[in-house]
Write a protein that holds these residues in place. Structure first.
Motif, PDB file in Angstrom:
ATOM      1  N   THR A 348     -54.073 -22.718  12.735  1.00  0.00           N
ATOM      2  CA  THR A 348     -55.358 -23.400  12.573  1.00  0.00           C
ATOM      3  C   THR A 348     -55.277 -24.794  13.192  1.00  0.00           C
ATOM      4  O   THR A 348     -54.342 -25.536  12.925  1.00  0.00           O
ATOM      5  CB  THR A 348     -55.691 -23.508  11.068  1.00  0.00           C
ATOM      6  OG1 THR A 348     -55.960 -22.199  10.578  1.00  0.00           O
ATOM      7  CG2 THR A 348     -56.891 -24.407  10.841  1.00  0.00           C
ATOM      8  N   SER A 518     -55.632 -11.496   5.349  1.00  0.00           N
ATOM      9  CA  SER A 518     -54.812 -12.700   5.260  1.00  0.00           C
ATOM     10  C   SER A 518     -55.605 -13.980   5.523  1.00  0.00           C
ATOM     11  O   SER A 518     -55.112 -15.060   5.257  1.00  0.00           O
ATOM     12  CB  SER A 518     -53.617 -12.644   6.210  1.00  0.00           C
ATOM     13  OG  SER A 518     -52.564 -13.421   5.689  1.00  0.00           O
ATOM     14  N   GLY A 579     -52.151 -24.698   6.930  1.00  0.00           N
ATOM     15  CA  GLY A 579     -51.087 -23.922   6.314  1.00  0.00           C
ATOM     16  C   GLY A 579     -49.751 -24.178   6.997  1.00  0.00           C
ATOM     17  O   GLY A 579     -48.719 -24.383   6.342  1.00  0.00           O
ATOM     18  N   SER A 580     -49.761 -24.190   8.309  1.00  0.00           N
ATOM     19  CA  SER A 580     -48.519 -24.415   9.064  1.00  0.00           C
ATOM     20  C   SER A 580     -47.892 -25.754   8.679  1.00  0.00           C
ATOM     21  O   SER A 580     -46.668 -25.866   8.572  1.00  0.00           O
ATOM     22  CB  SER A 580     -48.815 -24.402  10.560  1.00  0.00           C
ATOM     23  OG  SER A 580     -49.686 -25.473  10.901  1.00  0.00           O
ATOM     24  N   THR A 614     -46.168 -18.294  11.636  1.00  0.00           N
ATOM     25  CA  THR A 614     -45.949 -19.714  11.358  1.00  0.00           C
ATOM     26  C   THR A 614     -44.676 -19.925  10.541  1.00  0.00           C
ATOM     27  O   THR A 614     -44.055 -20.983  10.664  1.00  0.00           O
ATOM     28  CB  THR A 614     -47.123 -20.314  10.550  1.00  0.00           C
ATOM     29  OG1 THR A 614     -47.388 -19.488   9.428  1.00  0.00           O
ATOM     30  CG2 THR A 614     -48.385 -20.431  11.407  1.00  0.00           C
ATOM     31  N   ASP A 688     -45.478 -18.604   0.611  1.00  0.00           N
ATOM     32  CA  ASP A 688     -46.625 -18.795   1.495  1.00  0.00           C
ATOM     33  C   ASP A 688     -47.854 -18.356   0.705  1.00  0.00           C
ATOM     34  O   ASP A 688     -48.000 -17.183   0.360  1.00  0.00           O
ATOM     35  CB  ASP A 688     -46.419 -17.936   2.755  1.00  0.00           C
ATOM     36  CG  ASP A 688     -47.582 -18.032   3.740  1.00  0.00           C
ATOM     37  OD1 ASP A 688     -48.730 -18.225   3.303  1.00  0.00           O
ATOM     38  OD2 ASP A 688     -47.337 -17.879   4.943  1.00  0.00           O
ATOM     39  N   ASN A 712     -53.863 -22.408   1.321  1.00  0.00           N
ATOM     40  CA  ASN A 712     -54.776 -22.617   2.441  1.00  0.00           C
ATOM     41  C   ASN A 712     -56.154 -22.832   1.846  1.00  0.00           C
ATOM     42  O   ASN A 712     -56.820 -21.875   1.465  1.00  0.00           O
ATOM     43  CB  ASN A 712     -54.774 -21.403   3.364  1.00  0.00           C
ATOM     44  CG  ASN A 712     -53.439 -21.226   4.055  1.00  0.00           C
ATOM     45  OD1 ASN A 712     -52.430 -20.985   3.398  1.00  0.00           O
ATOM     46  ND2 ASN A 712     -53.430 -21.372   5.358  1.00  0.00           N
ATOM     47  N   HIS A 714     -58.688 -23.552   3.308  1.00  0.00           N
ATOM     48  CA  HIS A 714     -59.688 -22.934   4.185  1.00  0.00           C
ATOM     49  C   HIS A 714     -59.662 -21.418   4.060  1.00  0.00           C
ATOM     50  O   HIS A 714     -60.364 -20.731   4.782  1.00  0.00           O
ATOM     51  CB  HIS A 714     -59.473 -23.353   5.638  1.00  0.00           C
ATOM     52  CG  HIS A 714     -58.064 -23.231   6.116  1.00  0.00           C
ATOM     53  ND1 HIS A 714     -57.023 -23.859   5.512  1.00  0.00           N
ATOM     54  CD2 HIS A 714     -57.523 -22.553   7.151  1.00  0.00           C
ATOM     55  CE1 HIS A 714     -55.897 -23.577   6.155  1.00  0.00           C
ATOM     56  NE2 HIS A 714     -56.168 -22.770   7.143  1.00  0.00           N
ATOM     57  N   LYS A 715     -58.868 -20.891   3.176  1.00  0.00           N
ATOM     58  CA  LYS A 715     -58.954 -19.463   2.877  1.00  0.00           C
ATOM     59  C   LYS A 715     -59.416 -19.329   1.428  1.00  0.00           C
ATOM     60  O   LYS A 715     -60.575 -19.060   1.154  1.00  0.00           O
ATOM     61  CB  LYS A 715     -57.588 -18.800   3.095  1.00  0.00           C
ATOM     62  CG  LYS A 715     -57.153 -18.861   4.548  1.00  0.00           C
ATOM     63  CD  LYS A 715     -55.781 -18.263   4.812  1.00  0.00           C
ATOM     64  CE  LYS A 715     -55.441 -18.388   6.298  1.00  0.00           C
ATOM     65  NZ  LYS A 715     -54.073 -17.984   6.605  1.00  0.00           N
TER      66      LYS A 715
HETATM   67  C1  LIG Z   1     -53.241 -18.236   7.704  1.00  0.00           C
HETATM   68  C2  LIG Z   1     -51.830 -18.032   7.401  1.00  0.00           C
HETATM   69  C3  LIG Z   1     -50.866 -19.017   7.677  1.00  0.00           C
HETATM   70  C4  LIG Z   1     -51.145 -20.250   8.509  1.00  0.00           C
HETATM   71  O1  LIG Z   1     -52.141 -21.085   8.078  1.00  0.00           O
HETATM   72  P1  LIG Z   1     -52.837 -22.095   9.088  1.00  0.00           P
HETATM   73  O2  LIG Z   1     -53.698 -22.897   8.224  1.00  0.00           O
HETATM   74  O3  LIG Z   1     -53.578 -21.287  10.089  1.00  0.00           O
HETATM   75  O4  LIG Z   1     -51.785 -22.913   9.733  1.00  0.00           O
HETATM   76  C5  LIG Z   1     -49.585 -18.805   7.240  1.00  0.00           C
HETATM   77  N1  LIG Z   1     -49.229 -17.659   6.607  1.00  0.00           N
HETATM   78  C6  LIG Z   1     -50.124 -16.670   6.369  1.00  0.00           C
HETATM   79  C7  LIG Z   1     -49.670 -15.416   5.673  1.00  0.00           C
HETATM   80  C8  LIG Z   1     -51.449 -16.813   6.769  1.00  0.00           C
HETATM   81  O5  LIG Z   1     -52.322 -15.841   6.553  1.00  0.00           O
END
Ligand SMILES: *Cc1c(COP(=O)(O)O)cnc(C)c1O
Length: 968
Positions: A348, A518, A579-580, A614, A688, A712, A714-715
């Motif tokens: 992201t 995911s 997330g990264s 990531t 994670d 995350n 944003h998720k």
């Molecule tokens: C989305 C995701 C990430 C990375 O998140 P970003 O915000 O895109 O950096 C890491 N691990 C999993 C399993 C993900 O689905």
């Protein structure tokens, strides 16, 4: 587990007797798609009595949280906004002259309303399916062109997270490009201090030695592999870097220039004085300061480094009909393919903000930007002359928008007290000097106010704008932004239509579900989004004194507490911007903890082969070695392999990175045992949290055994994806790791033992934390828990509805999945010549975005509906998938040609269908309207199937001349 009553019996606001006295819907009921009637229906299909029975079967009992989360009672949208308004009132919005990479700016209203506040733009996903993402891909190509033009370099990426991390990526790229021949990296003392912090944190685990110094006196007898210089320097001075760069090049080093893009409309651009890389922030191109973000960082370099560039790059290619089409290029650099060998861990980025910055340039054009820059500069000249008249010494020889002022005999306390009265913030360099940065919003009145402060009691006459003071030797002479896109949309009507035209090319949540396994594409409610642009939140500089940001502090405190409760962990850092970055921060916390207990040699990171790309990329950034752990046939971690690897590397074991529920969409029963194995060998468990949407309120990472977990936002917590960013990836840690959480040197947060700084701003992209705050406040504990339950229900419903058409690859012990399911399409390659992409593209003809394709298992798709999708939408998706299965059967049976069929030719565009001649063995109706309801909500893909390989071979990452289009 005590059963909790889900949904009041009456779920309709209109009572049966026809009056409207019944209670209205709560926010929870609006956020969660299926109402109680649908829930019942779906449970019937699954042959389960109640939702709680379903959950009991899905989640292993030993890890269940047998109580409600301790969160405040849910509020309505109206009440939550009212509460937030009161909190907002505790922030004080001062005029900011702090600078340091963050400036007040004017977001053109047409861009604010039609992009920043428009779900057609902000709810889109990352453009991995380019045929339905041409709008934002074009906007990003404009962004890249703008960066290329302004910096004078050859290629640019489609944004990074902020200026500090962009500089760190540049350091990393330079290190690789020079083959690690020395470990020394020069950082100019004139860089923004937060950038230096981020660089130092990044350098440490990689064994890079940072030399901070003066670029004029630097002694090149020390070898360096690279250098970073600030332009203009943090204190506003403009230096000519030619000599330094020549010397650095003679030593084989690469030079990065961190440049303010607005200044480059007037100043000689880095590419013209020899820089190899330019980085920076495009914040002042129309993105509010937002107390730190989100803003788009940028990264530009020379074409010869195209395979080493971090982050995503949009490129020009063509579709099957020969039309120009955009798509993400050179993806083989990226973590999802290269894993531990990736150029960076960026996934992201900041797409929405890059789109805004690019449109700011489209709106103003080259001439408009130059006028803005010139006026800022002239205001600065006027201020400088006024200060000199008052007897102050300005230390900058040349400047653009920033002055460093020696206070002489005046005490800084005095100045600050006067500033406070006028609600003005300056930058404090020391007890005897301050910095003043002007911006697009500065007026002559501001200059007079500032001079009044410095004049003390003496009278300040009114001022006139003075002419610029930029000698030719530092001035820009080359053209920029000459492409028609920057010169065609200067009437609002034209711009509005351009924005709308691009928006219509993109499939977002405003059209249909985006069931990305995911990635959790759920509702981003309007009430959650509204506060982001409230001035009390958006017009605050990240380094404003904390006494002015009490409202934000309330938000951070509450959000940290709630996320700690939700994860079952003791401490939370809101700093990581994705997330990264959470992974990187969390692993560094572990590293620092190990060093503190004299276990600094621990550097092995076990990562299951099913992990997201990531994970290994982040581990490598933290100086760790990745040891893969196998998965068994059920998709679970192979415990024997895990034990063997943990045993083998016992002394060096730093961490296990594990996603839960697994990336295969299953709650592994053995998770506690897995965590136990790692702990027994002295390792830490990094969870994670991308799949947290299956856990919230039902189980908690901390209780399961995780020591660190990123979320995350944003998720799981409703920050929209923005077409590929922004995001937020805060981390939670167990109590023993708390002292090591990220810190910041300017806004003093974090313990002495802190692992360092991972973002430029102390709380990352503060303004979008409001979205997650609103979500939690409006859902409350039971709403969040219900959301999780329905997310699991929806996924199981889809699995059940589709399993006789497509095998569901992995299931838990009771034959159920978690919040997503993997459909196995691998057999169709043999039986019908159908590839996974054919199905993904055919779904577009039905108006759907494909689920996650070929991850975590090649040849499969992973479907995550989320709780926000209601039964009718799930049904439409299932019908589409079933229809596609029938289309595949017709190929299998030989009834339909293997090459010329509905799947191979998908997606079908309007242009491609509306031709006089039609020589495919199926009808146009079958192509465009495969099901009756499609007619009612037809989404037309803008281009036919995009040829990615062609674009990688003929790499172009900036706007192409208009004539190219007319030749088509
Ligand atoms: C989305 C995701 C990430 C990375 O998140 P970003 O915000 O895109 O950096 C890491 N691990 C999993 C399993 C993900 O689905």
């Amino acid at each position: 587990m005590a059963s909790q009553a889900l949904y009041p019996e009456c779920s309709s606001s209109q009572s049966t007797d026809g009056n409207f006295s019944a209670q209205s819907l709560t926010f929870k009921q609006r956020h969660i798609g299926p109402d109680s009637h649908y829930v019942k229906k779906m449970l019937g299909v699954l042959e389960v009595k109640t939702l709680d029975d379903l959950i009991d079967k899905v989640i292993p009992p030993n890890i269940r949280l047998n109580r409600f989360l301790q969160l405040p009672t849910a509020l309505s949208e109206y009440a939550a906004l009212g509460n937030l308004k009161n909190i907002a009132a505790q922030n004080q919005v001062f005029r900011s002259f702090i600078g340091m990479g963050y400036y007040q700016c004017i977001i053109p209203a047409v861009i604010q309303r039609n992009i920043l506040e428009n779900p057609g733009w902000y709810t889109a996903y990352t453009p991995y399916q380019p045929e339905i993402a041409q709008g934002r891909l074009e906007a990003l190509l404009n962004f890249q062109t703008m960066i290329i033009d302004l910096t004078g370099l050859e290629i640019a990426n489609a944004s990074l997270l902020d200026e500090g991390t962009a500089a760190a990526e540049a350091m990393n790229m330079s290190y690789g490009a020079t083959k690690h021949k020395t470990h020394n990296f020069f950082v100019s003392q004139d860089c923004h201090p937060q950038t230096i912090d981020v660089l130092q944190t990044r350098a440490r685990p990689l064994g890079i030695n940072i030399i901070i110094g003066n670029h004029i006196t630097f002694d090149f007898s020390q070898p360096i592999f690279g250098a970073v210089l600030q332009y203009p320097a943090s204190d506003g001075s403009i230096y000519k870097y030619h000599v330094f760069i020549e010397q650095a090049h003679a030593e084989g080093a690469l030079v990065t220039v961190a440049a303010d893009p607005l200044s480059l409309t007037l100043l000689e651009p880095p590419g013209e004085f020899g820089a190899d890389i330019a980085v920076g922030s495009t914040q002042r191109f129309g993105s509010p300061m937002g107390y730190g973000g989100p803003h788009a960082g940028y990264f530009a370099t020379k074409e010869k480094y195209k395979r080493q560039v971090p982050g995503r790059v949009v490129g020009v290619s063509k579709d099957t009909h020969g039309n120009i089409a955009y798509r993400l290029s050179l993806q083989t650099r990226e973590q999802h393919i290269r894993r531990e060998k990736a150029t960076s861990n960026i996934c992201t980025a900041q797409v929405l903000l890059a789109v805004i910055a690019s449109m700011y340039a489209v709106y103003h054009g080259a001439a408009g930007l130059k006028v803005i820059a010139l006026e800022i500069h002239q205001h600065t000249v006027t201020l400088a002359e006024g200060l000199k008249q008052l007897g102050y010494n300005i230390t900058n020889k040349y400047f653009f928008d920033t002055l460093r002022v020696d206070l002489g005999p005046r005490s800084v306390k005095d100045i600050l007290a006067a500033c406070k009265l006028k609600k003005i913030n300056l930058r404090l360099f020391s007890d005897s000097s301050v910095g003043i940065s002007l911006d697009e919003t500065t007026t002559i009145k501001d200059i007079e106010d500032l001079l009044g402060i410095f004049a003390g009691n003496s009278h300040t006459p009114s001022r006139k704008l003075l002419p610029p003071q930029l000698p030719l030797e530092i001035s820009r002479t080359s053209n920029y932004l000459t492409h028609p896109v920057f010169n065609s949309y200067h009437s609002e009507t034209e711009l509005l239509r351009y924005l709308h035209k691009l928006e219509l090319k993109d499939l977002s949540l405003t059209t249909s579900m985006i069931p990305l396994g995911s990635c959790t594409m759920k509702l981003n409610a309007t009430s959650e989004m509204m506060p982001v642009t409230w001035p009390e939140f958006s017009n605050i500089h990240p380094f404003a004194p904390q006494s002015q940001t009490k409202g934000y502090q309330v938000i951070f405190q509450q959000l940290e507490n709630w996320l700690a409760e939700i994860t079952g962990l003791a401490g939370v850092s809101l700093q990581p911007n994705a997330g990264s970055q959470g992974e990187y921060a969390g692993l560094l916390v572990i590293r620092k903890y190990n060093e503190s207990r004299r276990e600094g040699h621990r550097n092995i990171c076990l990562i299951p082969t099913s992990a997201h790309g990531t994970n290994p990329a982040s581990a490598v950034m933290c100086g760790m070695k990745v040891v893969p752990v196998a998965c068994d046939n059920g998709g679970n971690i192979d415990i024997d392999d895990l034990k063997a690897k943990a045993e083998k590397h016992s002394r060096e074991l730093a961490a296990l990175m594990v996603t839960y529920p697994s990336t295969h969409g299953v709650f592994e029963v053995a998770i506690q045992e897995i965590c136990g194995v790692i702990h027994d060998h002295g390792g830490q468990v990094y969870m994670d949290g991308a799949n947290m949407n299956a856990q919230v309120g039902l189980c908690r990472p901390g209780d399961i055994g995780a020591d660190v977990c990123h979320l995350n936002l944003h998720k799981t917590f409703c920050i929209p994806h923005g077409g590929g960013g922004p995001g937020m990836g805060p981390i939670g840690v167990a109590i023993h790791l708390k002292p090591f959480l990220p810190g910041h040197s300017i806004v003093e947060i974090g313990d002495e033992l802190s692992m360092g700084t991972v973002s430029s701003a102390p709380w990352g992209s503060s303004s979008i934390l409001l979205i997650s705050w609103m979500y939690i406040v409006m859902m409350g504990a039971d709403g969040l828990t219900d959301a999780t339950k329905v997310a699991i229900l929806n996924a199981n419903y889809i699995a059940k509805r589709l399993e006789s058409y497509y095998p569901v690859l992995y299931k838990g012990t009771n034959g159920l999945v978690a919040h997503e399911c993997i459909l196995d399409l691998r057999s169709f390659k043999k039986s019908a010549g159908v590839e996974i992409d054919d199905v993904a593209k055919r779904l577009m003809d039905f108006g759907f975005h494909a689920p996650t394709v070929s991850w975590p298992v090649a040849g499969t798709i992973m479907v995550e509906p989320t709780e926000s999708e209601s039964l009718p939408e799930l049904e439409r998706f299932c019908e589409a998938m079933i229809t596609i299965r029938k289309e595949i059967s017709e190929i299998e049976s030989g009834k339909v040609d293997v090459e010329d069929n509905l799947l191979k030719n998908a997606p079908h565009t309007a242009t491609n269908l509306l031709t006089a001649k039609w020589n495919h063995p199926y009808s146009r109706e079958q192509a465009a309207y495969p099901l009756p309801w499609v007619k009612n909500n037809k989404f037309w893909p803008a281009v036919g199937r995009v040829n990615a390989a062609f674009g990688d071979r003929n790499f172009i990452c900036s706007c192409i001349p208009m004539e190219t289009y007319s030749q088509e």
